[in-house]
Write a protein that holds these residues in place. Structure first.
Motif, PDB file in Angstrom:
ATOM      1  N   PHE A 109       0.838  -1.206   0.000  1.00  0.00           N
ATOM      2  CA  PHE A 109       0.000   0.000   0.000  1.00  0.00           C
ATOM      3  C   PHE A 109       0.871   1.254   0.000  1.00  0.00           C
ATOM      4  N   GLY A 110       0.444   2.234  -0.763  1.00  0.00           N
ATOM      5  CA  GLY A 110       1.037   3.566  -0.724  1.00  0.00           C
ATOM      6  C   GLY A 110      -0.094   4.558  -0.542  1.00  0.00           C
ATOM      7  N   ILE A 111      -0.112   5.237   0.600  1.00  0.00           N
ATOM      8  CA  ILE A 111      -1.253   6.097   0.944  1.00  0.00           C
ATOM      9  C   ILE A 111      -0.862   7.565   0.828  1.00  0.00           C
ATOM     10  N   GLU A 112      -1.698   8.332   0.146  1.00  0.00           N
ATOM     11  CA  GLU A 112      -1.473   9.765  -0.052  1.00  0.00           C
ATOM     12  C   GLU A 112      -2.338  10.540   0.948  1.00  0.00           C
ATOM     13  N   HIS A 242      -5.955   8.975  -1.018  1.00  0.00           N
ATOM     14  CA  HIS A 242      -5.869   8.026  -2.120  1.00  0.00           C
ATOM     15  C   HIS A 242      -4.982   6.848  -1.719  1.00  0.00           C
ATOM     16  N   THR A 243      -5.473   5.645  -1.996  1.00  0.00           N
ATOM     17  CA  THR A 243      -4.789   4.442  -1.539  1.00  0.00           C
ATOM     18  C   THR A 243      -4.331   3.620  -2.737  1.00  0.00           C
ATOM     19  N   ASN A 244      -3.026   3.619  -2.938  1.00  0.00           N
ATOM     20  CA  ASN A 244      -2.421   2.842  -4.015  1.00  0.00           C
ATOM     21  C   ASN A 244      -2.172   1.424  -3.517  1.00  0.00           C
ATOM     22  N   TYR A 245      -2.470   0.447  -4.364  1.00  0.00           N
ATOM     23  CA  TYR A 245      -2.514  -0.936  -3.902  1.00  0.00           C
ATOM     24  C   TYR A 245      -2.051  -1.897  -4.977  1.00  0.00           C
ATOM     25  N   SER A 246      -1.288  -2.883  -4.546  1.00  0.00           N
ATOM     26  CA  SER A 246      -0.923  -3.973  -5.452  1.00  0.00           C
ATOM     27  C   SER A 246      -0.684  -5.234  -4.650  1.00  0.00           C
ATOM     28  N   THR A 247      -0.830  -6.363  -5.310  1.00  0.00           N
ATOM     29  CA  THR A 247      -0.453  -7.663  -4.751  1.00  0.00           C
ATOM     30  C   THR A 247       0.694  -8.202  -5.590  1.00  0.00           C
ATOM     31  N   LYS A 248       1.276  -9.295  -5.143  1.00  0.00           N
ATOM     32  CA  LYS A 248       2.375  -9.908  -5.887  1.00  0.00           C
ATOM     33  C   LYS A 248       1.952 -10.210  -7.318  1.00  0.00           C
ATOM     34  N   ALA A 249       0.733 -10.735  -7.477  1.00  0.00           N
ATOM     35  CA  ALA A 249       0.245 -11.077  -8.818  1.00  0.00           C
ATOM     36  C   ALA A 249       0.096  -9.853  -9.707  1.00  0.00           C
ATOM     37  N   MET A 250      -0.303  -8.715  -9.126  1.00  0.00           N
ATOM     38  CA  MET A 250      -0.452  -7.488  -9.902  1.00  0.00           C
ATOM     39  C   MET A 250       0.891  -6.952 -10.385  1.00  0.00           C
ATOM     40  N   ARG A 251       1.941  -7.212  -9.607  1.00  0.00           N
ATOM     41  CA  ARG A 251       3.259  -6.667  -9.920  1.00  0.00           C
ATOM     42  C   ARG A 251       4.048  -7.556 -10.884  1.00  0.00           C
ATOM     43  N   ALA A 263      -9.524  -7.310  -9.898  1.00  0.00           N
ATOM     44  CA  ALA A 263      -9.641  -6.633  -8.608  1.00  0.00           C
ATOM     45  C   ALA A 263     -10.566  -5.423  -8.710  1.00  0.00           C
ATOM     46  N   ILE A 264     -10.457  -4.667  -9.800  1.00  0.00           N
ATOM     47  CA  ILE A 264     -11.325  -3.509 -10.000  1.00  0.00           C
ATOM     48  C   ILE A 264     -12.782  -3.954 -10.127  1.00  0.00           C
ATOM     49  N   ASP A 265     -13.009  -5.044 -10.828  1.00  0.00           N
ATOM     50  CA  ASP A 265     -14.372  -5.572 -10.945  1.00  0.00           C
ATOM     51  C   ASP A 265     -14.950  -5.918  -9.573  1.00  0.00           C
ATOM     52  N   LYS A 266     -14.130  -6.507  -8.707  1.00  0.00           N
ATOM     53  CA  LYS A 266     -14.585  -6.841  -7.357  1.00  0.00           C
ATOM     54  C   LYS A 266     -14.866  -5.579  -6.548  1.00  0.00           C
ATOM     55  N   LEU A 267     -14.019  -4.566  -6.703  1.00  0.00           N
ATOM     56  CA  LEU A 267     -14.231  -3.306  -5.982  1.00  0.00           C
ATOM     57  C   LEU A 267     -15.533  -2.643  -6.421  1.00  0.00           C
ATOM     58  N   GLU A 268     -15.855  -2.731  -7.703  1.00  0.00           N
ATOM     59  CA  GLU A 268     -17.104  -2.147  -8.205  1.00  0.00           C
ATOM     60  C   GLU A 268     -18.313  -2.818  -7.575  1.00  0.00           C
ATOM     61  N   LYS A 269     -18.272  -4.141  -7.466  1.00  0.00           N
ATOM     62  CA  LYS A 269     -19.410  -4.874  -6.900  1.00  0.00           C
ATOM     63  C   LYS A 269     -19.618  -4.564  -5.421  1.00  0.00           C
ATOM     64  N   LYS A 270     -18.569  -4.162  -4.737  1.00  0.00           N
ATOM     65  CA  LYS A 270     -18.639  -3.862  -3.300  1.00  0.00           C
ATOM     66  C   LYS A 270     -18.565  -2.354  -3.035  1.00  0.00           C
ATOM     67  N   SER A 339      -7.427  -3.110   4.938  1.00  0.00           N
ATOM     68  CA  SER A 339      -7.895  -4.496   5.108  1.00  0.00           C
ATOM     69  C   SER A 339      -9.152  -4.760   4.293  1.00  0.00           C
ATOM     70  N   LYS A 340      -9.998  -3.730   4.123  1.00  0.00           N
ATOM     71  CA  LYS A 340     -11.209  -3.891   3.312  1.00  0.00           C
ATOM     72  C   LYS A 340     -10.843  -4.113   1.844  1.00  0.00           C
ATOM     73  N   ILE A 341      -9.895  -3.341   1.342  1.00  0.00           N
ATOM     74  CA  ILE A 341      -9.456  -3.517  -0.047  1.00  0.00           C
ATOM     75  C   ILE A 341      -8.862  -4.916  -0.236  1.00  0.00           C
ATOM     76  N   PHE A 342      -8.045  -5.339   0.720  1.00  0.00           N
ATOM     77  CA  PHE A 342      -7.420  -6.663   0.624  1.00  0.00           C
ATOM     78  C   PHE A 342      -8.467  -7.771   0.693  1.00  0.00           C
ATOM     79  N   GLN A 343      -9.411  -7.621   1.610  1.00  0.00           N
ATOM     80  CA  GLN A 343     -10.458  -8.642   1.766  1.00  0.00           C
ATOM     81  C   GLN A 343     -11.280  -8.766   0.494  1.00  0.00           C
ATOM     82  N   THR A 344     -11.682  -7.636  -0.074  1.00  0.00           N
ATOM     83  CA  THR A 344     -12.520  -7.666  -1.275  1.00  0.00           C
ATOM     84  C   THR A 344     -11.779  -8.261  -2.466  1.00  0.00           C
ATOM     85  N   THR A 345     -10.534  -7.899  -2.641  1.00  0.00           N
ATOM     86  CA  THR A 345      -9.806  -8.305  -3.852  1.00  0.00           C
ATOM     87  C   THR A 345      -9.123  -9.662  -3.747  1.00  0.00           C
ATOM     88  N   CYS A 346      -8.854 -10.112  -2.531  1.00  0.00           N
ATOM     89  CA  CYS A 346      -8.087 -11.361  -2.396  1.00  0.00           C
ATOM     90  C   CYS A 346      -8.808 -12.485  -1.660  1.00  0.00           C
TER      91      CYS A 346
END
Length: 348
Positions: A109-112, A242-251, A263-270, A339-346
């Motif tokens: 995570f990189g938070i602005e 603003h919360t910048n986010y990546s997982t190992k798979a994204m990188r 991950a974006i599709d999952k964020l849209e649904k939630k 944790s919410k972003i991680f839970q939703t996407t992973c």
């Protein structure tokens, strides 16, 4: 020196920060395991009733104290009842439990963190007046001109509070907090610093402690750092986180199509669930104006700062990288949001 001063810091009922110092005698240095549990009067912080007011604070993360220097430390703490149960404001524990479910995902995570510096009830660079403002700034002598010249600015007529910002940066670095940059923001008197990349729970630890250090630096100057997401009504930018986010798979190669888009599709649904925990009064900021998407809509785009989620040009071009969730407000709880972003996407 045969003692260490440990400044215990915790989050209160209003998402503010409290602290008190404890002297650890007979020690030249301390680690997390050396620091005892302590307590405070929760009835004075809105975290416990008067008839059973004791709240236990358990050290969770330790940083060098940039104010006292030497071997002294600042200690971020979790809050519990005397029976060992986490109190409602202890959002770190459930966040850590979520991250611990899938550490192999390696979430970064990189938070602005945006904030506005206030003096005498108005942002720095704005005039003080007893006249009615009729709901917002009026056009009169001394008011700052329209937004445009303040973002990433330099000069006494456009940048206000730089001494505080620079001192905060150095203090965070001295404390071992992973701050990666600073800049003046779009509204006069508004600034931003970036924390990260940090992995998992470390992101919340570092952001909360950076906020504490910001409060301490501002205290020295008689200035208040506001995390209000819309500090000035009218045609002025709000403040986000603003919360910048990546997982190992994204990188990894191919991560854009294989991991970021899903991950974006999952964020849209939630979307509604996320908005509900992304900060108080966020509806005042997410209006569809001033580089935001409307709070009741979800969109994403490449290099689109008016979207809910933005993907950078380099990520789209390389085919791997990270996404930026632009919805969190400046006053958000980073433990809850990350944790919410991680839970939703992973995990869902």
């Amino acid at each position: 020196m045969s003692y260490v001063i440990a400044e215990y810091v915790w989050i209160d009922a209003d998402n503010g920060l409290r602290c008190k110092a404890r002297v650890i005698h007979g020690k030249k240095t301390v680690e997390l395991s050396d620091l005892p549990s302590w307590n405070f009067d929760g009835s004075s912080t809105g975290q416990a009733p008067g008839e059973d007011s004791e709240v236990i604070i358990e050290p969770a993360a330790v940083f060098p104290d940039p104010f006292r220097g030497g071997n002294h430390v600042i200690v971020l703490c979790d809050c519990y009842t005397p029976k060992g149960e986490p109190i409602p404001t202890n959002t770190r524990l459930p966040a850590k439990e979520i991250f611990d479910l899938a550490p192999e995902e390696e979430p970064w995570f990189g938070i602005e963190q945006e904030y506005t510096l206030f003096k005498d009830g108005v942002p720095l660079g704005w005039p003080t007046s007893s006249a009615r403002s009729f709901g917002g700034p009026t056009v009169q002598m001394g008011f700052p001109g329209p937004q445009g010249p303040y973002y990433c600015s330099a000069g006494a007529d456009v940048a206000f509070g730089r001494d505080i910002v620079e001192e905060h940066l150095v203090m965070c670095l001295e404390a071992g907090i992973n701050v990666s940059g600073i800049n003046a923001e779009v509204m006069p008197g508004q600034w931003e610093y970036q924390v990260g990349p940090c992995t998992g729970i470390e992101s919340g630890d570092h952001l909360w402690m950076s906020r504490y250090i910001l409060n301490r630096v501002c205290e020295k100057y008689g200035v208040v750092a506001s995390l209000d997401p819309k500090p000035v009504p009218g045609d002025w930018n709000g403040a986000g986180c603003h919360t910048n986010y990546s997982t190992k798979a994204m990188r990894e190669k191919g991560g854009f199509d294989k991991a970021i888009i899903p991950a974006i599709d999952k964020l849209e649904k939630k979307h509604a669930e996320h908005i509900a925990v992304y900060g108080k009064d966020n509806e005042k900021r997410l209006t569809g104006k001033h580089e935001t998407q409307s709070i009741d809509k979800f969109s994403w785009g490449v290099a689109h700062r008016g979207a809910s989620v933005r993907v950078g040009n380099q990520t789209a071009s390389d085919g791997f990288g990270y996404l930026e969730d632009r919805r969190p407000a400046s006053n958000m709880d980073p433990y809850v949001v990350t944790s919410k972003i991680f839970q939703t996407t992973c995990l869902e």
